[in-house]
Design a protein around this motif. Sequence first.
Motif, PDB file in Angstrom:
ATOM      1  N   ALA A 178     -19.039  41.159 -43.249  1.00 38.23           N
ATOM      2  CA  ALA A 178     -19.135  40.418 -44.381  1.00 38.23           C
ATOM      3  C   ALA A 178     -18.967  38.682 -43.765  1.00 38.23           C
ATOM      4  O   ALA A 178     -19.490  37.982 -44.098  1.00 38.23           O
ATOM      5  CB  ALA A 178     -18.273  40.779 -45.643  1.00 38.23           C
ATOM      6  N   GLY A 233     -20.842  35.605 -44.133  1.00 33.62           N
ATOM      7  CA  GLY A 233     -20.566  34.867 -45.019  1.00 33.62           C
ATOM      8  C   GLY A 233     -19.858  33.464 -44.571  1.00 33.62           C
ATOM      9  O   GLY A 233     -19.713  32.420 -45.084  1.00 33.62           O
ATOM     10  N   GLN A 234     -19.268  33.774 -43.221  1.00 25.43           N
ATOM     11  CA  GLN A 234     -18.519  32.583 -42.650  1.00 25.43           C
ATOM     12  C   GLN A 234     -18.699  32.230 -41.266  1.00 25.43           C
ATOM     13  O   GLN A 234     -18.940  31.193 -40.882  1.00 25.43           O
ATOM     14  CB  GLN A 234     -17.040  32.664 -42.768  1.00 25.43           C
ATOM     15  N   PHE A 249     -25.064  39.572 -51.666  1.00 30.26           N
ATOM     16  CA  PHE A 249     -26.074  39.109 -50.552  1.00 30.26           C
ATOM     17  C   PHE A 249     -27.576  38.846 -50.931  1.00 30.26           C
ATOM     18  O   PHE A 249     -28.247  38.187 -50.337  1.00 30.26           O
ATOM     19  CB  PHE A 249     -25.980  40.146 -49.708  1.00 30.26           C
ATOM     20  N   PHE A 273     -17.084  27.542 -52.793  1.00 31.36           N
ATOM     21  CA  PHE A 273     -16.764  28.250 -51.490  1.00 31.36           C
ATOM     22  C   PHE A 273     -15.332  27.995 -51.231  1.00 31.36           C
ATOM     23  O   PHE A 273     -14.647  27.135 -51.687  1.00 31.36           O
ATOM     24  CB  PHE A 273     -17.811  27.804 -50.435  1.00 31.36           C
ATOM     25  N   GLU A 280     -17.633  29.015 -44.788  1.00 31.61           N
ATOM     26  CA  GLU A 280     -18.377  29.544 -45.863  1.00 31.61           C
ATOM     27  C   GLU A 280     -19.407  28.871 -46.604  1.00 31.61           C
ATOM     28  O   GLU A 280     -20.466  29.355 -46.635  1.00 31.61           O
ATOM     29  CB  GLU A 280     -17.208  30.113 -47.083  1.00 31.61           C
ATOM     30  N   LYS A 329     -23.565  29.669 -46.745  1.00 32.19           N
ATOM     31  CA  LYS A 329     -24.233  29.793 -47.616  1.00 32.19           C
ATOM     32  C   LYS A 329     -25.408  29.033 -47.999  1.00 32.19           C
ATOM     33  O   LYS A 329     -26.396  29.307 -48.473  1.00 32.19           O
ATOM     34  CB  LYS A 329     -23.238  29.005 -48.892  1.00 32.19           C
TER      35      LYS A 329
END
Lengths: 294, 617
Positions: free
Chosen positions: A248, A252-253, B217, B331, B336, B340
Amino acid sequence: MPEHRQALLGGRAEISILTLPPFVWLLVFFLVPVLILAALSFSPAGMTVEVFRTPSLEHYRQSLDPFYLGILLRSIGYAASATLITLLIAFPAAYFIASSPPRRQVWLLFLVFLPLWTNLLVRLYSFKIILGDNGLVNQLLQALSIVGEPLSLIYTPLAVVVGFVYWNLPYMIPPIYAALERMNPSLLEASMDLGASRAQTFRHVIVPASLPGVTTGVILCFVPTLGSFIVPDILGGPESMMVGNVIAAQFGQGLNWPFGSALATLLTLLVTVGVTLYIRYGEPGSTAAREARA
Amino acid sequence: MSAQLGRRNDLGLGQGLALKLLTAFCMLLLLAPLVVLVVYAFNDSRQVTVWQGFSLKWFAVTLQDREIWFAFRNSLIIGGLNAVLATILGTMAALAIARHRFAGRQGFLNLLHYPVLLPEIIIGIALLVLFVLLDVPRGFGTVVAGHVTFSFPLVALLVLARVGAMSRTLEEASLDLGASRWQTYRFVILPALAPAIVSGVLFCFTLSLDDFVITLFTASPDVTTLPLKVYSMVKFGLTPVINVISVLLILFTLTVLLAIHWLQKEGPHQRWGIRLAGVMVAALAVLMATSIVAERRQETLVIANWADYIDPELLREFESSTGVRVIMTHFSSDEEMLAKVSFGRPGIDLAMATPVSMEILRKSGLIVPFDGERIPNLRYIDEDFRHLGSDPTGTYSVPYAYGLNGILYNTRMVEGPITSWWAMWDERYAGRLIMLNDMMEAFWLAHHLLGYRLQDQRLDHLDEAYALLKKQRPLLRKYESDLVNDMLLSHEAVMAQAWNGQAHKLSSEHPEYRFVVPEEGASLFIDSLVLLASAPNPDAAHRFIDFLLAPERSSQNMEAILYPMPNATARALLPPEIRDDTTIFPAGVDGKRLNIMSDPGDFRRQIQGRWERLLAE
């Protein structure tokens, strides 16, 4: 197959109409994406998604370095211990429910399913209230003067395992219950009539009867736990990070989708091979027994 | 089934005291969290772990929260569409497998088990990659696609069990009497399967309502579902609102289940009941479809922002004056935010960027310049902030707010006064320290304390910095940026690296908490709004920024978020107690070294690798 049944089966057209939509759906939204993911795992890291430009094994090399391998092993450890604990707690309850009078069975099963009525995230968050430093458990322990300083319970591996067990119980009890409930009481009477003790009856009649349910329950708990990232994310500290968190995080990062894909592909292979082997050989009582009965 | 254990348990097996106790323990474990959730929904206190008295106020807060209603409505729409689609596909698959022999039948059956078996996260990211590669904008469609993918195989297995148990006699009779295949389906097979299909519909609906991972997701910010909303609430601040949501969810499920139970009751009204349910589902579907169409008509503006970083009243004001709905997606780290906005078409217009992320976004062509002529209020921005290093032309970004980080601590539990960053390595507070969940800040600080400069990009220095952070690691409760105040209040931590505005929110209400800028210096941040190249609504983005920069609104915004903004006219409008507050407008930092982060370029990978290790060890 008898002749007239053959006629019932309908034509080739009917088969196509029934199978094509579900099959195409799975092809487009499941098989192809999972294969693309596998292909992506050979691409270099970057901020664009490129498949099959300059294939490299870089991400698999990284996945197998001791650090990430350690996280993978840790995830297996968590999944295994959480599944085992869940089984140990679920089995007596399932046995009790199955042997209760029908009316009580309905009520107990209702209670087992009750947690599923509200969102998992909300339920996990309730453990923050329960296990926090001035949460209910610590308040109780301090009120009883068992501990002076509050214990650090939340954000620890312990909290993660508790979270997993809690999450999994409603998935472990029903299959075991179903297996036991189907059991023919005459078998038990026979066993006792023939002089077996309660313990022997349990060991030689009840446990084998429960095995198909145990197999299902173990798969239903182990696999989602292995790939979970919400439970460690909400209840765990850094040392409880699992492979799902790493995947993730890459998406995500980390901005490193190919590496995340490599880990996901490894996880897919692990689950596929593991479950196949488990169903085939893991439980001596399950498949063999079912085939024998059939 | 006549020979069931429970019905003929003459031996009284499995009903002993030990088993009763074990079952009671199991039930306690299952139900205690629910009881806690429900009880604490009526708690007067804002702090979720401290009981302060009975109150219904959190119900009022929850029911008035527009975002929660939107999320709930989105969840219902997605759940409804999923229930219809997944039930149709699942029933078809089940009928094919149960009633036909064809090549690849076993393979098809195995394939159906596969999505059920794989961890959800794999399906989630696989779909994300698919949608990015095909350049499909994320939204309702992509979420429903994801939900159908994991739920229809379950329906198939459910219906399959029922078809398997169904006798073929009726079917044969129907065909013998001259009915066509279609008539047989319509009047014999489907009615016999109705109960399984109805439970399939319900099952899919609840699966959708509960799904978090795949939605995470596949969703865009404007189709936030209830679980996503709850997740962001759990991440960005704990309030009893979460408890209230759970109470309402339980009540909602209970109502639906009772209704279904009543409908499915044996008796003359069963057929009628199922028809009624069918009509209701159809009506709901029509309602949802129109609701989506109406939704598409309304103009929206989507902003990726830090949590609690804009005055919500300003958003309401903008909405009522322009008719544009503003949607925030939060975020918790720069990384992040980058993730995004970077891939595919995320459906975001504006993003809050630090100089580092702005540089990365600009270099990769993911942001576009603003049209300065459409933002007349840009003239209020202080000249010093107009041409920052990461945006020399001053066109790619609109500076929003700035501040710095320091140490926030509980003066009753920490021996003060704290003056140095080394306090964050003090073993007396082992397990009760928090560092920001911010890779660049952590490594900057470690370099700085060692007398190095991060921007020199030297691997040997980086390794030393890593060793220093690794030494601190066991002393930390968590790397955390969002729940710092909550964790300090609940005494889960006593000292934290924190941003000044965040710190001020705590110390102004609880004077025992103090914020200091340590003598070694600190890191300054400047957040700017950037316009994404993929923005669906750049026009509203320009209007919004112009709206925000008007001095009286900037001033109102500063009062709400407690971070200074580079807008001297607006600052002059602030009430004196805020304008002169040294936590908000750090005056005591003269002579201390302040750092402004810059993009480490390719060195970032090196930092990232070590950061991941720190997080996981």
